[in-house]
Design a protein around this motif. Structure first.
Motif, PDB file in Angstrom:
ATOM      1  N   GLY A  77       0.190  -0.329  -6.112  1.00 30.77           N
ATOM      2  CA  GLY A  77       0.586  -1.830  -5.819  1.00 30.77           C
ATOM      3  C   GLY A  77      -0.622  -3.220  -6.685  1.00 30.77           C
ATOM      4  O   GLY A  77      -1.053  -2.345  -8.080  1.00 30.77           O
TER       5      GLY A  77
ATOM      6  N   VAL B  84       7.771 -17.234   2.180  1.00 31.51           N
ATOM      7  CA  VAL B  84       9.138 -16.465   2.736  1.00 31.51           C
ATOM      8  C   VAL B  84       8.968 -16.446   4.201  1.00 31.51           C
ATOM      9  O   VAL B  84       8.964 -16.681   5.213  1.00 31.51           O
ATOM     10  CB  VAL B  84       8.768 -14.781   2.472  1.00 31.51           C
TER      11      VAL B  84
ATOM     12  N   GLY C 238       0.802   5.985  -3.563  1.00 34.55           N
ATOM     13  CA  GLY C 238       1.839   4.693  -2.874  1.00 34.55           C
ATOM     14  C   GLY C 238       2.762   5.017  -2.492  1.00 34.55           C
ATOM     15  O   GLY C 238       2.928   5.469  -3.698  1.00 34.55           O
TER      16      GLY C 238
ATOM     17  N   GLN D 140      12.984 -10.152 -10.259  1.00 35.43           N
ATOM     18  CA  GLN D 140      13.157  -8.159 -11.163  1.00 35.43           C
ATOM     19  C   GLN D 140      11.823  -7.653 -11.002  1.00 35.43           C
ATOM     20  O   GLN D 140      11.563  -6.200 -11.565  1.00 35.43           O
ATOM     21  CB  GLN D 140      13.282  -9.461 -12.711  1.00 35.43           C
ATOM     22  N   GLY D 141      10.466  -7.894 -10.654  1.00 33.64           N
ATOM     23  CA  GLY D 141       9.619  -7.456 -10.140  1.00 33.64           C
ATOM     24  C   GLY D 141      10.044  -5.758  -9.995  1.00 33.64           C
ATOM     25  O   GLY D 141       9.326  -5.193 -10.344  1.00 33.64           O
TER      26      GLY D 141
ATOM     27  N   ALA E 266      15.937  -8.808  -4.295  1.00 38.30           N
ATOM     28  CA  ALA E 266      17.440  -8.182  -5.206  1.00 38.30           C
ATOM     29  C   ALA E 266      17.687  -7.065  -5.625  1.00 38.30           C
ATOM     30  O   ALA E 266      16.294  -7.809  -6.856  1.00 38.30           O
ATOM     31  CB  ALA E 266      17.525 -10.173  -5.844  1.00 38.30           C
TER      32      ALA E 266
HETATM   33  C1  FAD Z   1       7.984 -13.304  -2.098  1.00 35.46           C
HETATM   34  C2  FAD Z   1       8.548 -11.630  -3.241  1.00 35.46           C
HETATM   35  C3  FAD Z   1       9.841 -11.634  -3.222  1.00 35.46           C
HETATM   36  C4  FAD Z   1       9.847 -10.921  -3.984  1.00 35.46           C
HETATM   37  N1  FAD Z   1      11.426 -10.712  -4.942  1.00 35.46           N
HETATM   38  C5  FAD Z   1      11.911  -9.855  -5.401  1.00 35.46           C
HETATM   39  C6  FAD Z   1      13.175  -9.270  -5.712  1.00 35.46           C
HETATM   40  O1  FAD Z   1      13.887  -9.759  -4.846  1.00 35.46           O
HETATM   41  N2  FAD Z   1      14.107  -7.969  -6.445  1.00 35.46           N
HETATM   42  C7  FAD Z   1      12.551  -7.676  -7.685  1.00 35.46           C
HETATM   43  O2  FAD Z   1      13.583  -7.320  -7.546  1.00 35.46           O
HETATM   44  N3  FAD Z   1      11.199  -7.933  -7.026  1.00 35.46           N
HETATM   45  C8  FAD Z   1      10.861  -8.558  -6.325  1.00 35.46           C
HETATM   46  N4  FAD Z   1       9.522  -8.805  -5.918  1.00 35.46           N
HETATM   47  C9  FAD Z   1       8.674  -7.871  -6.435  1.00 35.46           C
HETATM   48  C10 FAD Z   1       8.817  -5.996  -5.874  1.00 35.46           C
HETATM   49  O3  FAD Z   1       8.445  -6.859  -3.819  1.00 35.46           O
HETATM   50  C11 FAD Z   1       7.891  -5.648  -5.768  1.00 35.46           C
HETATM   51  O4  FAD Z   1       7.778  -5.934  -7.503  1.00 35.46           O
HETATM   52  C12 FAD Z   1       7.097  -4.577  -5.595  1.00 35.46           C
HETATM   53  O5  FAD Z   1       7.759  -4.390  -4.154  1.00 35.46           O
HETATM   54  C13 FAD Z   1       6.408  -3.579  -5.446  1.00 35.46           C
HETATM   55  O6  FAD Z   1       6.619  -2.368  -5.445  1.00 35.46           O
HETATM   56  P1  FAD Z   1       5.118  -0.779  -5.548  1.00 35.46           P
HETATM   57  O7  FAD Z   1       5.805   0.610  -5.135  1.00 35.46           O
HETATM   58  O8  FAD Z   1       4.609  -1.358  -7.047  1.00 35.46           O
HETATM   59  O9  FAD Z   1       4.376  -1.362  -4.980  1.00 35.46           O
HETATM   60  P2  FAD Z   1       4.337  -2.396  -3.067  1.00 35.46           P
HETATM   61  O10 FAD Z   1       5.644  -2.599  -2.720  1.00 35.46           O
HETATM   62  O11 FAD Z   1       2.793  -3.019  -3.248  1.00 35.46           O
HETATM   63  O12 FAD Z   1       3.469  -0.080  -2.951  1.00 35.46           O
HETATM   64  C14 FAD Z   1       2.379   0.027  -3.117  1.00 35.46           C
HETATM   65  C15 FAD Z   1       1.893   1.355  -1.635  1.00 35.46           C
HETATM   66  O13 FAD Z   1       0.731   1.509  -2.183  1.00 35.46           O
HETATM   67  C16 FAD Z   1       0.278   1.611  -1.159  1.00 35.46           C
HETATM   68  N5  FAD Z   1      -1.209   1.649  -1.615  1.00 35.46           N
HETATM   69  C17 FAD Z   1      -2.202   0.721  -2.214  1.00 35.46           C
HETATM   70  N6  FAD Z   1      -3.676   1.632  -2.948  1.00 35.46           N
HETATM   71  C18 FAD Z   1      -3.553   2.637  -1.934  1.00 35.46           C
HETATM   72  C19 FAD Z   1      -5.071   3.631  -1.760  1.00 35.46           C
HETATM   73  N7  FAD Z   1      -5.799   3.143  -2.306  1.00 35.46           N
HETATM   74  N8  FAD Z   1      -4.048   4.554  -1.299  1.00 35.46           N
HETATM   75  C20 FAD Z   1      -3.108   5.129  -1.648  1.00 35.46           C
HETATM   76  N9  FAD Z   1      -2.036   3.993  -1.227  1.00 35.46           N
HETATM   77  C21 FAD Z   1      -2.103   2.957  -1.661  1.00 35.46           C
HETATM   78  C22 FAD Z   1       0.427   0.749  -0.916  1.00 35.46           C
HETATM   79  O14 FAD Z   1       0.193   0.762   0.933  1.00 35.46           O
HETATM   80  C23 FAD Z   1       1.485   0.182  -0.559  1.00 35.46           C
HETATM   81  O15 FAD Z   1       2.695   1.158  -0.057  1.00 35.46           O
HETATM   82  C24 FAD Z   1       9.091 -10.069  -5.091  1.00 35.46           C
HETATM   83  C25 FAD Z   1       7.388 -10.044  -4.689  1.00 35.46           C
HETATM   84  C26 FAD Z   1       7.199 -10.982  -3.950  1.00 35.46           C
HETATM   85  C27 FAD Z   1       5.929 -11.547  -3.734  1.00 35.46           C
END
Ligand code: FAD
Length: 409
Positions: free
Chosen positions: A162, A186, A10, A297-298, A50
């Protein structure tokens, strides 16, 4: 068959940040991403986050903050209020002697800056367009079978894939989850009045509406969380009617609004993995927990997960050279689970505290908020949470010295 020290699955904000944190340790690292590689281009703010001070410090230490900040909007004030009541809370950077309370950043720009920096490390191999078909574990290795047919072995596998983590599901790691009964709408809207670098959130009985300032002083990104049926109706409205509905829900705080982007609708679910570690596999960020976006905060929480994991790996490498998975991962799990639990609890308290429109609870909430607003000592823990300064921070996210944040740009 290929072998490496650490495979990260990811390349979202968490996976890319972890790869960049680990790169200087000289380990052989592979980053697998099923999607395409991040492309350079101007930020379109279709999805924003944020970011708080703790994340800012972490990203600054990695040398990517100036690039992210160049396309981000700092906010100096936060205003939170309850619709149709006198309850109101305000926070200001000046009160805290800070240049900003946080930054509204374009998600793609964050990934792009991280990836660009990562490309400078020859010990990190990024494989884009790489899905996984199978995962299995032995005593010494984790084996990943890719959809291409290739087999990858690694000593440690980090699932940064994710909220719907394939790795978590394949290993059947137990998950606590519930539906927030909200979909988030959004979109970007142009405002009549300037936003004045203020992040605003109004709580309605059926959910909160956030108005997040963008670099254009008359544009905001909204996150409007409402029950699923209402979200569908709002999404299907003609643009003008939708903008009117947002203007009304925002209580015209920025004057009449105009829709200037597509609308996205995202179902919201709380997910919390009860077990973050199995053998040589570990979950980070949204793969381990996903929370309501009402306090933004996510991503911040996920960045702290990877900073903590990288810190423990680095410490262990210094002390004993090799990665001793059971001890290391148990420490990581203890540390980060308790931080995630605290935040999930805080989000739930917030969400439930503002739900429902009954008169008496509403009056009590209003009185409570107004009293709280006048008590700077009582506001301090809320401020620390919002800034990311509460809890047990990884070293890379701590302030260099007291007051050093005052110099941030
Ligand atoms: C509406 C909304 C607003 C938000 N606002 C905020 C905010 O203001 N501040 C904040 O801190 N957080 C916010 N968040 C939360 C934040 O968006 C997430 O917590 C964050 O993006 C998660 O990052 P991640 O890298 O864990 O996951 P992701 O961004 O989901 O990345 C996961 C990656 O893994 C890849 N992947 C998935 N499965 C596989 C696989 N099998 N093989 C290879 N690759 C794979 C995907 O393609 C992706 O690129 C918000 C969330 C939402 C829904």
């Amino acid at each position: 068959m290929q072998h490496c020290d650490i495979t990260i699955v990811g390349a979202g904000s968490a996976g890319l940040t972890l790869a960049l944190l680990l790169a200087p340790l000289g380990l052989q690292i592979r980053l697998l991403e099923k999607g395409p590689q991040p492309q350079p281009g101007a930020a379109d703010f279709s999805r924003v986050s944020a970011l708080n001070l703790a994340s800012q410090r972490l990203l600054a230490g990695l040398g990517v903050w100036s690039g992210i900040a160049a396309e981000a909007a700092p906010y100096q004030q936060m205003e939170v209020w309850q619709a149709d009541s006198f309850g109101r809370l305000g926070f200001s950077a000046a009160e805290q002697q800070l240049p900003a309370l946080g930054w509204i950043c374009d998600n793609q720009s964050i990934r792009q800056q991280l990836y660009q920096q990562l490309s400078q490390h020859s010990n990190v191999q990024c494989l884009f367009g790489s899905g996984i078909s199978r995962i299995s574990q032995g005593d010494q290795n984790v084996a990943l079978q890719l959809e291409s047919g290739d087999l990858l072995l690694s000593s440690l596998l980090v699932a940064a894939d994710g909220a719907n983590s394939f790795i978590r599901e394949s290993l059947q790691l137990p998950l606590t989850h519930w539906d927030y009964q909200h979909h988030a709408l959004v979109a970007t809207l142009a405002s009549t009045e300037p936003h004045q670098a203020t992040a605003r959130q109004v709580f309605w009985p059926d959910g909160p509406l956030a108005l997040l300032p963008l670099p254009d002083s008359r544009q905001v990104s909204i996150v409007w969380s409402v029950p699923p049926e209402r979200a569908q109706t709002l999404q299907a409205l003609p643009a003008e009617a939708f903008a009117k509905a947002v203007t009304a829900a925002s209580q015209s705080v920025l004057g009449p609004l105009q829709l200037v982007s597509e609308r996205q609708r995202i179902p919201l679910r709380m997910r919390y993995a009860n077990q973050w570690v199995q053998g040589r596999v570990v979950l980070v960020a949204d793969a381990a927990h996903s929370i309501h976006p009402l306090a933004g905060q996510g991503m911040n929480l996920g960045l702290m997960d990877v900073a903590a994991l990288a810190e423990l790996i680095s410490e262990q490498r210094e002390q004993q050279g090799a990665i001793d998975c059971p001890r290391l991962l148990a420490r990581y799990q203890r540390w980060r689970k308790s931080e995630a639990q605290s935040l999930i609890l805080a989000m739930e308290t917030f969400k439930r505290g503002f739900a429902g429109g009954a008169l008496l609870p509403k009056v009590l909430r209003s009185i409570g908020m107004s009293l709280l607003d006048k008590q700077s000592k009582l506001k301090q823990p809320m401020m620390a949470l919002a800034l990311g300064n509460s809890g047990d921070l990884p070293k890379a996210a701590r302030p260099a010295q007291p007051g050093s944040d005052a110099a941030l740009g």
